[in-house]
Design a protein around this motif. Structure first.
Motif, PDB file in Angstrom:
ATOM      1  N   ALA A 193      -1.017  -4.306   7.658  1.00  0.00           N
ATOM      2  CA  ALA A 193      -1.144  -3.856   9.047  1.00  0.00           C
ATOM      3  C   ALA A 193      -0.656  -2.415   9.194  1.00  0.00           C
ATOM      4  CB  ALA A 193      -0.343  -4.780   9.963  1.00  0.00           C
ATOM      5  N   GLU A 194       0.447  -2.150   8.510  1.00  0.00           N
ATOM      6  CA  GLU A 194       1.035  -0.813   8.554  1.00  0.00           C
ATOM      7  C   GLU A 194       0.063   0.221   7.963  1.00  0.00           C
ATOM      8  OE1 GLU A 194       5.383   0.468   7.066  1.00  0.00           O
ATOM      9  OE2 GLU A 194       4.850  -1.639   6.759  1.00  0.00           O
ATOM     10  N   TYR A 195      -0.534  -0.158   6.858  1.00  0.00           N
ATOM     11  CA  TYR A 195      -1.462   0.747   6.169  1.00  0.00           C
ATOM     12  C   TYR A 195      -2.684   1.027   7.049  1.00  0.00           C
ATOM     13  CZ  TYR A 195      -4.608   2.648   2.587  1.00  0.00           C
ATOM     14  OH  TYR A 195      -5.483   3.454   1.868  1.00  0.00           O
TER      15      TYR A 195
ATOM     16  N   ASN B 279       9.505   0.164  -0.303  1.00  0.00           N
ATOM     17  CA  ASN B 279       9.120   1.476   0.232  1.00  0.00           C
ATOM     18  C   ASN B 279       7.639   1.534   0.585  1.00  0.00           C
ATOM     19  OD1 ASN B 279      11.718   2.235  -0.373  1.00  0.00           O
ATOM     20  ND2 ASN B 279      11.163   3.080  -2.380  1.00  0.00           N
ATOM     21  N   LEU B 280       6.891   0.529   0.133  1.00  0.00           N
ATOM     22  CA  LEU B 280       5.441   0.551   0.365  1.00  0.00           C
ATOM     23  C   LEU B 280       5.102  -0.115   1.698  1.00  0.00           C
ATOM     24  CD1 LEU B 280       4.375  -0.414  -3.259  1.00  0.00           C
ATOM     25  CD2 LEU B 280       4.432   1.873  -2.247  1.00  0.00           C
ATOM     26  N   MET B 281       3.844   0.088   2.115  1.00  0.00           N
ATOM     27  CA  MET B 281       3.408  -0.447   3.413  1.00  0.00           C
ATOM     28  C   MET B 281       2.769  -1.819   3.245  1.00  0.00           C
ATOM     29  SD  MET B 281       1.631   2.907   5.105  1.00  0.00           S
ATOM     30  CE  MET B 281       1.194   3.788   3.632  1.00  0.00           C
TER      31      MET B 281
ATOM     32  N   TYR C 145       0.825  -1.219   0.000  1.00  0.00           N
ATOM     33  CA  TYR C 145       0.000   0.000   0.000  1.00  0.00           C
ATOM     34  C   TYR C 145       0.856   1.265   0.000  1.00  0.00           C
ATOM     35  CZ  TYR C 145      -3.473  -3.448   1.240  1.00  0.00           C
ATOM     36  OH  TYR C 145      -4.279  -4.545   1.216  1.00  0.00           O
ATOM     37  N   SER C 146       0.359   2.306  -0.674  1.00  0.00           N
ATOM     38  CA  SER C 146       1.087   3.586  -0.687  1.00  0.00           C
ATOM     39  C   SER C 146       0.359   4.599   0.182  1.00  0.00           C
ATOM     40  CB  SER C 146       1.187   4.117  -2.118  1.00  0.00           C
ATOM     41  OG  SER C 146      -0.057   4.690  -2.486  1.00  0.00           O
TER      42      SER C 146
ATOM     43  N   ILE D 215      -6.745   1.354  -6.572  1.00  0.00           N
ATOM     44  CA  ILE D 215      -6.860   2.234  -5.401  1.00  0.00           C
ATOM     45  C   ILE D 215      -7.531   1.465  -4.266  1.00  0.00           C
ATOM     46  CG2 ILE D 215      -6.904   4.336  -6.795  1.00  0.00           C
ATOM     47  CD1 ILE D 215      -9.921   4.558  -6.109  1.00  0.00           C
ATOM     48  N   THR D 216      -7.249   1.867  -3.042  1.00  0.00           N
ATOM     49  CA  THR D 216      -7.686   1.087  -1.887  1.00  0.00           C
ATOM     50  C   THR D 216      -9.166   1.325  -1.580  1.00  0.00           C
ATOM     51  OG1 THR D 216      -7.183   2.810  -0.289  1.00  0.00           O
ATOM     52  CG2 THR D 216      -5.383   1.299  -0.869  1.00  0.00           C
TER      53      THR D 216
END
Lengths: 128, 484, 435
Positions: A117-119, A112-114, A8-9, A26-27
């Protein structure tokens, strides 16, 4: 709620690795922010992109949002079904609502992306 | 306005052979060889055929589906929906004025040229600037013209420059106009007062910046109190201050953009100067400038010599034309009539009452609706739906419910810096009675939001149509009637 | 009211404006005038316009046509005059349905799929058309026929100057039409569009089919400007002949001459270019109860959403003028518009025959015309014009200042308002003047 197999960005795009290629969309968060999507502006296959460069745009009735490429690469395919049914992004943002398929230039950029969980944590931060 | 018959499209009531007007017979001999070499159409497929009675009823019924200033309160922020005096319509329809061909010899159109020159002079006095072009057709067109003047100046001085600074509270036409003029837009963030931050401006204002576009008072209704310092910062780097005059109804007769060191300003005759909006135009967007920019004004320029008026096309530094002929002439006449009716004291009073009315609404509703910025405001005030959001009610729902009360909603689409904005501009038109009606309606809607939010989410209930499906309209565009 | 606000005087409400820039005195403005004084003021200025004493054959993008009474009557209803842009569709169905009908009429006239709600005028319409073609094709070379209205071309230059676009003018031939040889050599791989006008500024109807074929064979669009749209009551729709964009000036449809404004720009195009079309568009949809209704749609093209990336900066347009045109066209209807176009064509043909029968007067261009034509005289038009003016006739528009070599020429316009007697009078006076 966000699939573990995706990256995820911060601009709310997701990326799924498939060998040397990546599928980008897109999310769920992004589609909810936009509301009913009425039009997707897709790039021409063959277009070469840097990471964070605009790959297309997504429109709802009252807003337009650029879609950025999460990594560098070349567009190898676009989801042409979106021209007829842009609402696929609302219905299935992480699946049938994919936007482009890229040939990745540098796989290291994916780091570099997530992760999911991070997102999710990142989203929590946005809500405050 | 609600009990109207469902009105079909004119194409659906058409029947062959009808016409709404009798035309004269041909009084010259008919020749058929004139068609030689022409591609002639076989028919006007689908074109309507109706009688004059049908036309009259069709448009009378359609008219009854419209809300308008003649009907009631229209507090659309930044749009200045004031009453349009009827004498203005009368003078603009005088055949002696409206019947003149635009390319008539100047000596046969002296009356029209005099009227335009007079309006230019009055606008110079009101704005405190040196010269005016009446050519631009509307506000956005005036913006574009103003930015072109700035660019032409910079170009003539060796470097057109690259950027234009625009506060994030600006109307969408500002960045769009700057872009069409070839500039890259840089956004300036508003500070906690809702105004331009001097530090931000000083940092961004380089010698690559052509101009700052500022709306004053801004779209929050807040006057940029630092306007003189702002102008100093911009001028120190050789830039220009462009002012969007959309909100001049807060200032006319009280202060002048020229005295604030503004260099270019566009006016909306269809806002401040009461010319009717006509359901979306025609407007008129004259541009006023400081002396240094005068050589660049669009051609032709009206000049006066010994009581004779003359159109000067020979202006080598001019940006050229922005429109055919001289602008929206009939709109200019209405604005001039309005100014003549007001006189100097009336103009000031217009502004004072507009500001009084807006502040009356603000203070009557400030405990009921959220005010993001508490800076003093002039002719308009911007609330938000923050308090009502807790009950699942948005600014859209509040607006739609106002329609059921027979009132027009405020502006919602901007400023972008206030989420869920309700931008209210009452203008000087409204009496205290009308303001109180609006205030009571807004309070009642707030109560409804708490007690019965569904009522708002499904509003309006008693209009000619209910809420319309804008998603379907955009996903499957049907943009014209077609024969089945 | 002041008590509720919590201030002592109205003056206090302006405390946010620094004292130094607040006006201490009233402005130096005329008035106040009473209502009868205002009317008298404007009537007096009207009397200074001597134009009405003259018999006028002026056209060139502004036409004196008959306006049915019903147009003035219905369009002056306050419900049409005094609303804003229809942002609240539930209480704006009147305006929105009118726009929808207007768009339909423009599509029918131009033979194209979609049309917008209006633009400022024909000149800005022409500029918007070439900018639109540039967006569609993403190529920087724009071809503009030199027989397009001079003011339209000037506006195109003003609009394109700062955008790094290349505007190339195409010469005209002896027919008064776009010179095809000159055109072919002007196309290259960077060309987005050919913009021509038909009938053009010389009144000559262009061969749009050929121009369209040429443009398309060079991967460019054909944009057609129409400054006398009454011609479309008779001539084949440009969209049927290959035009991709048709724009123009619809003043002829129920708007008075108005000394040049407000007029009415319009624009239509093929369906596939819809997202590049500038200006507002009304569309059909349904309400919460499934009833038909209309809304402004596809607004993401516009400045209030897309800001600097918008297709155009246009916001307020010419809605009330479009209303007048809609009433006008629907009143005339299918038969009326065809008949009126026929009358214009025939009267112009009569005038052309009558005037060119005068020794020394000849038709300048051979191409077919609608209601305007160019005449060439034995000496400079400016001298003849002056003599005609002494006899209270405005015999045509000079072309010399815009076209080198046409100093002896004038553009003469004839509409249904010119009775045979008026045309005959012009011919008689011209004959005397040229003696």
């Amino acid at each position: 709620m966000y699939p573990d197999n995706l990256y995820y960005s911060k601009d709310h795009e997701w990326l799924r690795l498939e060998g040397e290629e990546a599928v980008v969309g897109i999310t769920d968060f992004a589609q909810k922010q936009l509301g009913d999507i009425i039009y997707v502006d897709l790039p021409q296959p063959g277009k070469v992109l840097e990471a964070h460069q605009t790959v297309g745009s997504v429109e709802s009735v009252k807003s337009v949002s650029d879609v950025y490429s999460p990594v560098s690469g070349e567009v190898v395919a676009v989801n042409s079904e979106l021209s007829q049914s842009p609402d696929l992004i609302n219905k299935d943002p992480h699946g049938q609502g994919w936007i482009v398929r890229l040939k990745i230039k540098d796989k290291a950029e994916v780091n570099n992306l997530m992760k999911a969980a991070e997102y999710e944590k990142y989203l929590e931060g946005l809500e405050h | 306005m609600i009990n109207v018959i469902r009105e079909p499209l004119i194409f659906e009531i058409s029947s062959p052979g009808k016409s709404g007007v009798r035309l004269p017979a041909l009084d010259v001999p008919e020749k058929l060889d004139v068609l030689d070499g022409l591609a002639i159409r076989s028919d006007l497929e689908g074109f309507p055929e109706v009688s004059e009675t049908e036309i009259t009823r069709h448009f009378t019924r359609l008219s009854q589906m419209n809300y308008c200033v003649d009907f009631g309160f229209y507090p659309l922020g930044s749009c200045t929906m004031k009453y349009n005096p009827k004498v203005n319509e009368k003078v603009a329809a005088l055949p002696g004025l409206s019947g003149v061909h635009p390319l008539a010899p100047e000596k046969l159109a002296q009356g029209n040229l005099e009227l335009m020159k007079t309006l230019e002079k009055l606008l110079c006095e009101i704005t405190g600037l040196d010269a005016v072009s009446l050519q631009p057709a509307a506000g956005a067109h005036g913006e574009l013209t103003g930015m072109m003047l700035i660019r032409a100046y910079h170009q003539a001085h060796g470097n057109p420059r690259k950027y234009v600074l625009i506060p994030d509270s600006a109307h969408g036409t500002n960045p769009s106009s700057a872009h069409i003029c070839g500039y890259v837009v840089k956004e300036i963030k508003s500070n906690e007062k809702g105004t331009i931050s001097l530090e931000d401006l000083a940092r961004e204002m380089t010698e690559e910046v052509a101009a700052l576009m500022v709306t004053n008072p801004n779209t929050l209704g807040v006057f940029e109190s630092d306007i003189c310092q702002i102008a100093e910062i911009v001028h120190a780097r050789g830039g220009f201050v462009y002012m969007d005059g959309a909100n001049l109804n807060a200032l006319a007769g009280v202060t002048r953009p020229g005295d604030m060191k503004v260099d270019v300003l566009h006016l909306n005759l269809h806002k401040t100067f009461s010319t009717p909006h006509g359901g979306g135009g025609p407007g008129s967007g004259p541009v006023a400038v400081r002396k240094v920019l005068e050589p660049y004004l669009p051609v032709p320029v009206i000049e006066e010599k010994d009581g004779q008026y003359h159109l000067n096309y020979n202006r080598p530094q001019s940006i050229g034309r922005v429109k055919s002929f001289y602008g929206q002439f009939l709109v200019m006449l209405k604005a001039l009539a309005y100014l003549l009716a007001l006189g100097p004291a009336g103009l000031r009073e217009m502004t004072e009452i507009a500001v009084l009315n807006s502040n009356y609404i603000r203070h009557s509703l400030k405990d009921v609706y959220h005010l993001k910025y508490d800076s003093p405001t002039l002719h308009e005030c911007v609330f938000s739906d923050k308090f009502q959001k807790d009950f699942g009610v948005s600014n859209l729902d509040i607006s739609k419910r106002l329609l059921d009360y027979g009132l027009h909603p405020p502006t919602m689409s901007f400023p972008l810096i206030v989420h869920g904005a309700l931008m209210i501009e009452p203008t000087e038109t409204e009496s205290r009675r009308d303001l109180d009606l609006f205030i009571e309606a807004m309070k009642a809607i707030d109560r409804e939001a708490r007690e019965n939010p569904e009522l708002l989410r499904t509003a309006p209930h008693i209009t000619y149509v209910r809420r319309l499906d804008e998603v379907q309209a955009a996903r499957n565009p049907v943009l014209r009637w077609e024969k089945k | 009211m002041l008590a509720r606000i919590g201030v002592d005087s109205v003056e206090d409400l302006f405390c946010c404006i620094p004292e130094t820039i607040r006006l201490q005195n009233l402005l130096n403005l005329p008035g106040p005038l009473s209502e009868p004084e205002i009317v008298e003021y404007f009537e007096d200025r009207g009397k200074k316009n001597l134009y009405h004493r003259y018999l006028s054959f002026l056209g060139g993008g502004a036409y004196d046509h008959f306006i049915p009474a019903v147009v003035d009557y219905l369009s002056s209803r306050g419900e049409f005059v005094s609303p804003y842009t229809p942002y609240q569709p539930e209480v704006s169905q009147g305006t929105l349905q009118v726009i929808f009908e207007f768009q339909t009429l423009i599509c029918q006239l131009t033979g194209l799929d979609i049309a917008n709600a209006s633009l400022y005028d024909g000149a800005t319409g022409a500029a918007e058309a070439v900018l639109m073609a540039n967006r569609v094709k993403n190529k920087k070379r724009l071809l503009v026929a030199s027989n397009v209205h001079p003011e339209y071309r000037q506006v195109i230059y003003t609009y394109t100057r700062n955008l790094g676009l290349e505007v190339v003018e195409i010469p005209y031939d002896r027919q008064g039409r776009v010179d095809q040889k000159g055109l072919e050599s002007a196309f290259n791989s960077h060309t987005s569009v050919l913009l021509c006008q038909s009938p053009n500024y010389f009144g000559v109807v262009e061969d749009l089919e050929t121009l369209g074929r040429l443009a398309h064979s060079h991967d460019a669009l054909l944009a057609v400007a129409v400054s006398e749209p009454l011609s479309l009551g008779l001539l084949e729709a440009p969209g049927k002949l290959g035009a991709d964009i048709v724009t123009g000036e619809a003043q002829s449809f129920g708007l008075p001459l108005s000394y040049g404004g407000p007029y009415l720009g319009f624009m239509a195009c093929k369906k596939e270019f819809v997202r590049q079309l500038p200006g507002r568009i009304a569309g059909q949809t349904v309400d919460a109860e499934g009833r038909r209704g209309f809304v402004l749609t596809l607004s993401t093209r516009e400045q209030h959403i897309r800001r600097e990336k918008a297709t155009s900066n246009i916001c307020t347009n010419q809605a009330h003028c479009a209303l007048r045109a809609t009433i006008y066209l629907e009143t005339l209807g299918r038969q009326g518009l065809k008949k009126l176009a026929w009358v214009n064509l025939q009267k112009a043909a009569y005038a052309l025959e009558k005037l060119t029968a005068i020794p020394g007067v000849r038709r300048k261009f051979g191409g077919p015309v609608f209601n305007e034509f160019v005449l060439e005289f034995p000496s400079d038009w400016s001298r003849i014009k002056q003599k005609l003016e002494e006899r209270e006739i405005l015999g045509g528009l000079a072309l010399g200042q815009d076209y080198q070599g046409l100093e002896k020429c004038a553009l003469v316009t004839v509409t249904e308002k010119h009775s045979r007697e008026k045309i005959d009078r012009y011919a008689e006076v011209l004959k005397e003047v040229l003696k």
